[in-house]
Write a protein that holds these residues in place. Structure first.
Motif, mmCIF file in Angstrom:
data_model
loop_
_atom_site.group_PDB
_atom_site.id
_atom_site.type_symbol
_atom_site.label_atom_id
_atom_site.label_comp_id
_atom_site.label_asym_id
_atom_site.label_seq_id
_atom_site.Cartn_x
_atom_site.Cartn_y
_atom_site.Cartn_z
ATOM 1 N N TYR A 117 148.229 94.503 -20.091
ATOM 2 C CA TYR A 117 147.787 93.358 -19.299
ATOM 3 C C TYR A 117 148.892 92.347 -19.022
ATOM 4 O O TYR A 117 148.681 91.377 -18.298
ATOM 5 C CB TYR A 117 146.568 92.694 -19.954
ATOM 6 N N VAL A 118 150.069 92.572 -19.605
ATOM 7 C CA VAL A 118 151.228 91.781 -19.190
ATOM 8 C C VAL A 118 151.393 91.975 -17.686
ATOM 9 O O VAL A 118 151.706 91.036 -16.949
ATOM 10 C CB VAL A 118 152.496 92.227 -19.951
ATOM 11 N N ILE A 120 148.985 92.467 -15.525
ATOM 12 C CA ILE A 120 147.993 91.624 -14.836
ATOM 13 C C ILE A 120 148.521 90.202 -14.708
ATOM 14 O O ILE A 120 148.449 89.595 -13.638
ATOM 15 C CB ILE A 120 146.646 91.638 -15.601
ATOM 16 N N ALA A 121 149.103 89.685 -15.802
ATOM 17 C CA ALA A 121 149.615 88.315 -15.780
ATOM 18 C C ALA A 121 150.680 88.162 -14.691
ATOM 19 O O ALA A 121 150.705 87.157 -13.975
ATOM 20 C CB ALA A 121 150.179 87.940 -17.146
ATOM 21 N N HIS A 122 151.531 89.184 -14.551
ATOM 22 C CA HIS A 122 152.590 89.098 -13.547
ATOM 23 C C HIS A 122 152.022 89.140 -12.129
ATOM 24 O O HIS A 122 152.465 88.423 -11.244
ATOM 25 C CB HIS A 122 153.609 90.219 -13.752
ATOM 26 N N CYS A 124 149.113 88.085 -11.390
ATOM 27 C CA CYS A 124 148.485 86.771 -11.231
ATOM 28 C C CYS A 124 149.502 85.734 -10.766
ATOM 29 O O CYS A 124 149.165 84.832 -9.990
ATOM 30 C CB CYS A 124 147.866 86.307 -12.547
ATOM 31 N N ASP A 125 150.735 85.848 -11.257
ATOM 32 C CA ASP A 125 151.787 84.923 -10.826
ATOM 33 C C ASP A 125 151.950 84.956 -9.315
ATOM 34 O O ASP A 125 152.065 83.913 -8.673
ATOM 35 C CB ASP A 125 153.129 85.310 -11.475
ATOM 36 N N TYR A 127 149.721 85.925 -7.081
ATOM 37 C CA TYR A 127 148.543 85.312 -6.448
ATOM 38 C C TYR A 127 148.616 83.792 -6.563
ATOM 39 O O TYR A 127 148.197 83.077 -5.642
ATOM 40 C CB TYR A 127 147.252 85.826 -7.086
ATOM 41 N N ALA A 128 149.125 83.306 -7.697
ATOM 42 C CA ALA A 128 149.195 81.853 -7.916
ATOM 43 C C ALA A 128 150.134 81.211 -6.902
ATOM 44 O O ALA A 128 149.807 80.180 -6.306
ATOM 45 C CB ALA A 128 149.672 81.566 -9.341
#
Lengths: 264, 273
Positions: A117-118, A120-122, A124-125, A127-128
């Motif tokens: 899920y690292v 996923i976090a990336h 998300c960056d 998308y942010a």
């Protein structure tokens, strides 16, 4: 006793729902006491579920507190303690010891996902940076659902598909080996308590540990609630005392300062 | 009244209602979704605040992007405290505080807050509720698991209160909270440690077999010697041994659990326990 296909599917559902909560740590349905209770309901042996849950819960009491590491999985421990006790007819304490390999398996699956899920976090960056709230939300939620689904499948495989091998494996154990697991099951709660102490015990509050221990040893108490009430009282007394000491300490410093000025 | 800073697209900031904050708190149940080792709770933390943030920022994509980006920074805190922090952040965003300041408060507070939340929920509520519910469960009462579910349901719902509390206090909260943190953490420590002490005799069974005598006098067993010194001293000793192994030797949990299982099997094989 045997777990039927229907029961296996229901256990999958229990595993999935409890794993949804395990991902959030919100309702504490991932705790062994709750998982084994639900498992007991769907399999039709609530009493055994409650007994297994109680034994497993205490062993896994402090197991989340070890900073940064993922401990053996409490959900799987509660589930498999029940499944093993149910299918092999062993005592809850013995089943707890035997459930460890499954709790470890689920732990490794957890570590796998936390690493995966690292990614996923990336994502998300990205998308942010674009302010894309829609995709952001969908991705985070699907990550959560996927992990719970895999845990549910794992529960199904370990309980329904593996029950015969587990049963025949455990049945080959000599009596002393089975009893050995029971002895170990009696000691295992010490791990949970030791872990809790690791983060909460210090020089100042150590006497309270002995107070609690002595009360429980020498008074015939029905449960730990009276000890908790005494604990609240002592914590309050300590708070009032500390506040007073601090206030008078503050006064002294002010007075000293003033006195010096007067002298000059 | 001091005028609020305008959004980057020149429009004014949207206002939040009580309902928005309640919705945010309920959404904050998702705070740990897609937890990863690198950013930990950041994705879920950001997600929970999005609907309320949308209301504040309207169609200003630039503000939304900035908001999401700083919230995607690493965060790992106790869930109740996370909800509180979200309330705090949204209140500051609504008032148009400097975003660097909000970011600093977010990153500076989640650590100490984690300590406070853990002290309350992990070291106090969990051991006490588990102890009471397990003792009910060990008597075979269905009340054990039901009460446990009930206690944690209340704890989960209390996040709605934590969220609105954080929102109401806003930036004022910071100094007040850090003052109280010290006392609460200490008090929770006393209570938690005392309950753990009380759990040792009832929940750890470690005793030598009745038949283990080593040729001592009539009616004296190895266990009766220990009991004569201090009843339950073996359970107490094992807890301290494990504590020491964790604290001073940095022992691995798995090694200790396996060690206990091997010890149990060995003692059973010898017939000592």
């Amino acid at each position: 006793m045997e777990i039927t296909l229907i029961q296996g599917l229901l256990l999958f559902l229990v595993g999935f729902i409890c794993a949804l909560d395990a991902g959030l740590e919100n309702f504490y349905w991932f705790r062994p006491l709750v998982v084994a209770f639900f498992a007991g309901i769907v399999v039709g042996d609530v009493q055994l579920g409650i007994a297994c849950g109680a034994v497993a819960e205490l062993s896994y009491l402090g197991l989340l507190t070890v900073g940064g590491t993922v401990p053996p999985d409490p959900l799987m421990a509660g589930m498999m303690t029940f499944v093993i006790a149910y299918t092999t007819g062993q005592d809850a304490k013995t089943a707890l010891g035997l459930s460890l390999p499954f709790a470890l398996l689920a732990q490794w699956v957890g570590i796998f996902f936390n690493t995966l899920y690292v990614g996923i976090a990336h994502k998300c960056d990205t998308y942010a940076v674009n302010g894309d709230t829609n995709r952001f939300g969908k991705l985070v939620v699907s990550g959560w659902l996927l992990k719970a689904l895999v845990t549910g499948l794992l529960v199904f495989l370990c309980s329904y598909a593996l029950q015969t091998p587990i049963q025949s494996f455990v049945n080959t154990f000599p009596t002393w080996l089975v009893h050995g697991f029971e002895v170990a099951g009696g000691i295992l709660p010490a791990v949970g308590l030791g872990l809790l102490l690791m983060v909460s015990l210090n020089k100042e509050n150590a006497p309270y540990l002995f107070l609690g221990f002595i009360m429980a040893t020498f008074l015939d108490l029905p449960n730990v609630l009276p000890i908790a009430v005494v604990g609240v009282c002592l914590a309050y007394i300590n708070y009032m005392h500390e506040k007073k000491v601090e206030e008078s300490a503050a006064k002294i410093t002010v007075n000293d300062f003033g006195g010096e000025e007067d002298g000059i | 009244m001091e005028s609020r800073k305008l959004l980057k697209n020149g429009k004014s900031r949207g206002k939040l209602t009580k309902k928005d904050i309640t919705k945010m708190s309920v959404l904050s149940f998702l705070e740990q979704a897609s937890f990863s080792f690198e950013r930990m709770q950041a994705p879920g933390f950001t997600l929970s605040m999005l609907p309320a943030a949308k209301k504040i920022f309207g169609d200003s994509k630039e503000d939304m992007a900035e908001f999401m980006t700083y919230n995607m920074e690493f965060i790992n805190t106790e869930p109740h405290m996370a909800t509180f922090l979200m309330g705090l952040i949204l209140s500051m965003e609504e008032h148009g505080e400097d975003r660097k300041l909000i970011e600093g408060i977010r990153n500076g507070l989640f650590g100490p807050f984690a300590g406070l939340g853990d002290a309350i929920f992990w070291f106090t509520v969990l051991p006490i509720s588990a102890a009471i519910c397990c003792s009910l469960a060990q008597d075979g009462s269905i009340l054990g698991p039901l009460l446990y579910i009930g206690i944690w349901l209340v704890a989960a719902i209390s996040r709605i209160w934590f969220g609105s509390f954080g929102y109401k206090l806003g930036v004022k909260a910071v100094s007040t909270i850090s003052e109280g943190t010290k006392y609460i953490t200490k008090a929770a420590g006393i209570l938690g440690v005392m309950v753990v002490g009380g759990l040792i005799p009832s929940y750890i069974s470690l005793a030598f077999s009745e038949s283990l005598k080593f040729g001592m006098g009539e009616g004296t067993t190895v266990q009766s010697v220990f009991d004569g010194i201090l009843p339950n001293m073996l359970p107490l000793a094992i807890v301290f041994l494990i504590y020491w192994l964790f604290k001073k030797k940095n022992a691995n949990v798995l090694v200790i659990i396996l060690g206990i299982i091997l010890f149990g099997i060995f003692m059973s094989f010898l017939g000592w326990m």
